[in-house]
Enzyme design. Sequence first.
Site, PDB file in Angstrom:
ATOM      1  CD  GLN A 108      36.422  38.647  40.806  1.00  0.00           C
ATOM      2  OE1 GLN A 108      35.779  37.947  40.385  1.00  0.00           O
ATOM      3  NE2 GLN A 108      36.867  39.938  40.085  1.00  0.00           N
ATOM      4  CG  HIS A 126      37.010  34.241  44.723  1.00  0.00           C
ATOM      5  ND1 HIS A 126      37.030  34.449  43.010  1.00  0.00           N
ATOM      6  CD2 HIS A 126      35.642  34.276  45.063  1.00  0.00           C
ATOM      7  CE1 HIS A 126      35.904  35.090  42.801  1.00  0.00           C
ATOM      8  NE2 HIS A 126      34.980  34.764  43.982  1.00  0.00           N
ATOM      9  CB  CYS A 137      38.261  17.657  61.346  1.00  0.00           C
ATOM     10  SG  CYS A 137      39.887  18.067  60.732  1.00  0.00           S
ATOM     11  CB  CYS A 155      42.971  16.071  57.048  1.00  0.00           C
ATOM     12  SG  CYS A 155      42.469  16.628  58.688  1.00  0.00           S
ATOM     13  CB  CYS A 157      40.052  14.064  60.523  1.00  0.00           C
ATOM     14  SG  CYS A 157      39.541  14.612  59.057  1.00  0.00           S
ATOM     15  N   GLY A 194      40.905  44.199  35.426  1.00  0.00           N
ATOM     16  CA  GLY A 194      40.840  42.882  34.844  1.00  0.00           C
ATOM     17  C   GLY A 194      39.963  41.694  35.324  1.00  0.00           C
ATOM     18  CB  SER A 196      34.995  38.414  32.691  1.00  0.00           C
ATOM     19  OG  SER A 196      34.977  37.636  33.724  1.00  0.00           O
ATOM     20  CG  ASN A 220      38.804  44.174  30.979  1.00  0.00           C
ATOM     21  OD1 ASN A 220      39.344  43.359  30.073  1.00  0.00           O
ATOM     22  ND2 ASN A 220      38.398  43.337  31.936  1.00  0.00           N
TER      23      ASN A 220
HETATM   24  P1  NAD Z   1      38.182  36.216  33.923  1.00  0.00           P
HETATM   25  O1  NAD Z   1      39.089  35.139  33.578  1.00  0.00           O
HETATM   26  O2  NAD Z   1      36.898  35.828  33.955  1.00  0.00           O
HETATM   27  O3  NAD Z   1      38.108  37.712  33.159  1.00  0.00           O
HETATM   28  C1  NAD Z   1      39.635  38.147  33.091  1.00  0.00           C
HETATM   29  C2  NAD Z   1      39.592  39.546  32.761  1.00  0.00           C
HETATM   30  O4  NAD Z   1      40.608  40.350  32.491  1.00  0.00           O
HETATM   31  C3  NAD Z   1      38.692  39.663  31.113  1.00  0.00           C
HETATM   32  O5  NAD Z   1      37.743  40.503  30.976  1.00  0.00           O
HETATM   33  C4  NAD Z   1      39.968  40.189  30.327  1.00  0.00           C
HETATM   34  O6  NAD Z   1      39.867  40.922  29.377  1.00  0.00           O
HETATM   35  C5  NAD Z   1      40.818  40.946  31.168  1.00  0.00           C
HETATM   36  N1  NAD Z   1      42.370  40.790  30.918  1.00  0.00           N
HETATM   37  C6  NAD Z   1      43.368  40.007  30.605  1.00  0.00           C
HETATM   38  N2  NAD Z   1      44.266  40.445  30.409  1.00  0.00           N
HETATM   39  C7  NAD Z   1      44.448  41.845  31.003  1.00  0.00           C
HETATM   40  C8  NAD Z   1      45.335  42.657  31.360  1.00  0.00           C
HETATM   41  N3  NAD Z   1      46.770  42.448  30.881  1.00  0.00           N
HETATM   42  N4  NAD Z   1      45.088  43.989  31.970  1.00  0.00           N
HETATM   43  C9  NAD Z   1      43.756  44.125  32.246  1.00  0.00           C
HETATM   44  N5  NAD Z   1      42.697  43.342  31.941  1.00  0.00           N
HETATM   45  C10 NAD Z   1      43.086  42.027  31.413  1.00  0.00           C
HETATM   46  O7  NAD Z   1      38.561  36.554  35.476  1.00  0.00           O
HETATM   47  P2  NAD Z   1      37.602  36.948  36.695  1.00  0.00           P
HETATM   48  O8  NAD Z   1      36.740  37.990  36.263  1.00  0.00           O
HETATM   49  O9  NAD Z   1      38.718  37.409  37.647  1.00  0.00           O
HETATM   50  O10 NAD Z   1      36.973  35.701  37.117  1.00  0.00           O
HETATM   51  C11 NAD Z   1      37.658  34.392  36.860  1.00  0.00           C
HETATM   52  C12 NAD Z   1      37.697  33.545  38.521  1.00  0.00           C
HETATM   53  O11 NAD Z   1      38.837  32.608  38.386  1.00  0.00           O
HETATM   54  C13 NAD Z   1      38.058  34.540  39.785  1.00  0.00           C
HETATM   55  O12 NAD Z   1      37.454  34.084  40.848  1.00  0.00           O
HETATM   56  C14 NAD Z   1      39.501  34.575  39.638  1.00  0.00           C
HETATM   57  O13 NAD Z   1      40.004  35.298  40.283  1.00  0.00           O
HETATM   58  C15 NAD Z   1      39.700  33.277  39.293  1.00  0.00           C
HETATM   59  N6  NAD Z   1      41.104  33.132  38.442  1.00  0.00           N
HETATM   60  C16 NAD Z   1      42.139  33.829  39.288  1.00  0.00           C
HETATM   61  C17 NAD Z   1      43.361  33.619  38.811  1.00  0.00           C
HETATM   62  C18 NAD Z   1      44.678  34.122  39.898  1.00  0.00           C
HETATM   63  O14 NAD Z   1      44.546  33.995  40.895  1.00  0.00           O
HETATM   64  N7  NAD Z   1      45.448  34.851  39.155  1.00  0.00           N
HETATM   65  C19 NAD Z   1      43.661  33.162  37.554  1.00  0.00           C
HETATM   66  C20 NAD Z   1      42.606  32.693  36.562  1.00  0.00           C
HETATM   67  C21 NAD Z   1      41.312  32.540  37.332  1.00  0.00           C
HETATM   68 ZN    ZN Z   2      40.376  16.882  58.797  1.00  0.00          ZN
END
Ligand code: NAD
Ligand code: ZN
Length: 255
Positions: A108, A126, A137, A155, A157, A194, A196, A220
């Site tokens: 994600q 994502h 476009c 862009c 456009c 990692g 939620s 987690n």
């Molecule tokens: P979330 O923030 O809702 O949950 C993160 C989870 O990770 C929590 O349950 C927490 O307990 C756990 N966590 C925290 N530190 C940890 C560690 N060191 N080891 C293991 N677990 C750990 O994130 P989500 O469920 O991915 O949903 C949030 C949305 O936002 C998603 O689309 C996500 O990818 C995006 N997002 C992406 C990034 C990134 O690209 N790095 C950062 C923030 C949010």
């Molecule tokens: Zn465009």
Amino acid sequence: MPKLSKDNEKKLDELAGLLTRSKGTAAMTGAGASVESGIPDFRGKGGLWSRYDPEEYATIFAFQEDPKKVWKMLAELIVTVEAADPNPGHIALAQLESMGMLEGIITQNVDGLHQRAGSKNVFEYHGNCRSLKCDKCFKRYTDVHMYKKQSPPLCSCGAPLRPDVVLFDEQIPGAVQREAKELASRCELMLVIGTSAVVVPAAYLPYMTKANNGKLIEINTEGTALTQDADISIFGESGTILPALLKIIKSRVDI
Ligand code: NAD
Ligand code: ZN
């Protein structure tokens, strides 16, 4: 390597056995997998998301209404992601793949850290921050730093550009949705790391594994929406737990 609790040692031992016997293992990762790389998750104190409410800054409607405002958050996201490096958890997953123990990762995250750690089969559910796109476009731009000259970047456009990430209230691109669904439904074992497990539709994927009699392993720092349905829940940081798992597997493979 930090010392594991007796409980986690026992669970990792069991997981190592399951992984070695599994005919197909997938991983699904969320923001927690990159927290140890310095990219905060939604609850990280002082992080991006404590200053920018995702409801206000990360929805497609917010972008359409005020792209300049949303670009304040997007610019910080790009800077944060570019400053981060893969952590030992990303690296352990890449090694499991190269040993033939992990088929692919559905992530994600938009940070590209799995690929930078060496993972090959990564499904970016994502999207990613590596390019910009135009919703009018559909032209794509590889220079994500265009925002430094003009915000929002435009862009040719005339429409505002945005990173190739999936914003809240947007559809997941069809191709990655199909591929992720296929992998999740087919695998015998899914490591859910990692996340939620509340952001849908990603949160449905582990249940596709379970519906086909696959096992769910959660890694987690704390309990989540998935914990009650997981076959094994390992509580700890992915940057500690995954290298420890890899070490056990390597010691067995060497025998
Ligand atoms: P979330 O923030 O809702 O949950 C993160 C989870 O990770 C929590 O349950 C927490 O307990 C756990 N966590 C925290 N530190 C940890 C560690 N060191 N080891 C293991 N677990 C750990 O994130 P989500 O469920 O991915 O949903 C949030 C949305 O936002 C998603 O689309 C996500 O990818 C995006 N997002 C992406 C990034 C990134 O690209 N790095 C950062 C923030 C949010
Ligand atoms: Zn465009």
